[in-house]
Design a protein around this motif. Structure first.
Motif: not given
Length: 260
Positions: A208-228
């Motif tokens: 469960a924790f591994g799934t949560i960790a990877a999902l949050m990384g992918c989700y917020f990466g895909m929702q990232s704003g522009r620039g640094a």
């Protein structure tokens, strides 16, 4: 500020959190759907296995061994107040396997893997590499998200198992070398005290924790704003969300396994 405006601000914040939770839930459902349907990308999956599993082993091992040793010292010092020093092996074993092992490994994965995934995917979005994947008729969810989530789902339980063993070993070394415990008796008490559901709960928490960790990384990466600044914000938000959800999931799973 009037009471009505205060209530309005609270309601607006609550609605915003619920909307974010709904978006994350839809993202997770889409991820699991893509994991079950071809095409698959075995090379991306193998790279994710290496990065999430093997390369996380050193930090997991160091965290576990020092935690196990410190736990043995604390339990011995506390037990000495009640002439109960002999419970050290039992409490170290149950503490590491039920709680400390899975939670600490989950938080280490959140710190190391979630941030890495979020920064990598956010950078790809900022530099329009994700748009290039779409142009090449490659689904980013299948190519970037599904392999990473599947790899975390499979490898983090293994890391948790390794962390549990190393943590118990750390307690064993401290107890036998510093606290004058008999080595054979310590190991016997450790093995006899653990139950199958302790081990099962530890591995389920790891998944469960591994799934949560990877999902949050992918989700917020895909929702990232522009620039640094967008990349930095996505990385920070992903680690915060992963850590909070891991702790919440730990509470829920502990209730499921040990409330009876």
């Amino acid at each position: 500020m009037t009471p009505v405006s205060v209530l309005g601000a609270i309601g607006q914040a609550a609605l915003g959190r619920l909307a974010a939770l709904g978006r994350i839930t839809r993202f997770a459902a889409s991820t699991f759907s893509h994991m079950a349907r071809p095409p698959f990308y075995p090379r991306e999956f193998a790279v994710a296995l290496l990065q999430i599993g093997w390369l996380s082993l050193p930090v997991v091992a160091l965290t576990a061994i020092f935690t196990g040793g410190a736990l043995a010292l604390q339990i011995y010092a506390g037990g000495a107040r009640f002439n109960a020093e002999a419970v050290v092996p039992q409490i170290v074993a149950i503490g590491m396997v039920r709680e400390l092992g899975p939670v600490l490994v989950g938080l280490m994965i959140a710190a190391r893997v979630t941030s890495s995934i979020a920064a990598e995917i956010a950078t790809m979005k900022v530099t329009e590499q994700i748009d290039a994947l779409v142009t090449l008729s490659t689904n980013p969810m299948k190519y970037l998200v599904a392999p990473r989530v599947l790899a975390a789902l499979l490898t983090v339980p293994v890391l948790v198992g390794v962390g549990d063993i190393i943590g118990i070993l750390g307690g064993y070394v401290v107890a036998t070398e510093t606290l004058d415990f008999n080595a054979a008796a310590y190991l016997k008490n450790t093995v006899n005290f653990l139950e199958p559901r302790d081990i099962i709960s530890s591995l389920v928490k790891g998944a469960a924790f591994g799934t949560i960790a990877a999902l949050m990384g992918c989700y917020f990466g895909m929702q990232s704003g522009r620039g640094a600044q967008g990349v930095g914000q996505a990385t920070k938000s992903s680690v915060e969300a992963a850590a909070i959800l891991i702790l919440a999931a730990n509470f829920a799973l502990t209730g499921v396994f040990f409330s009876l």
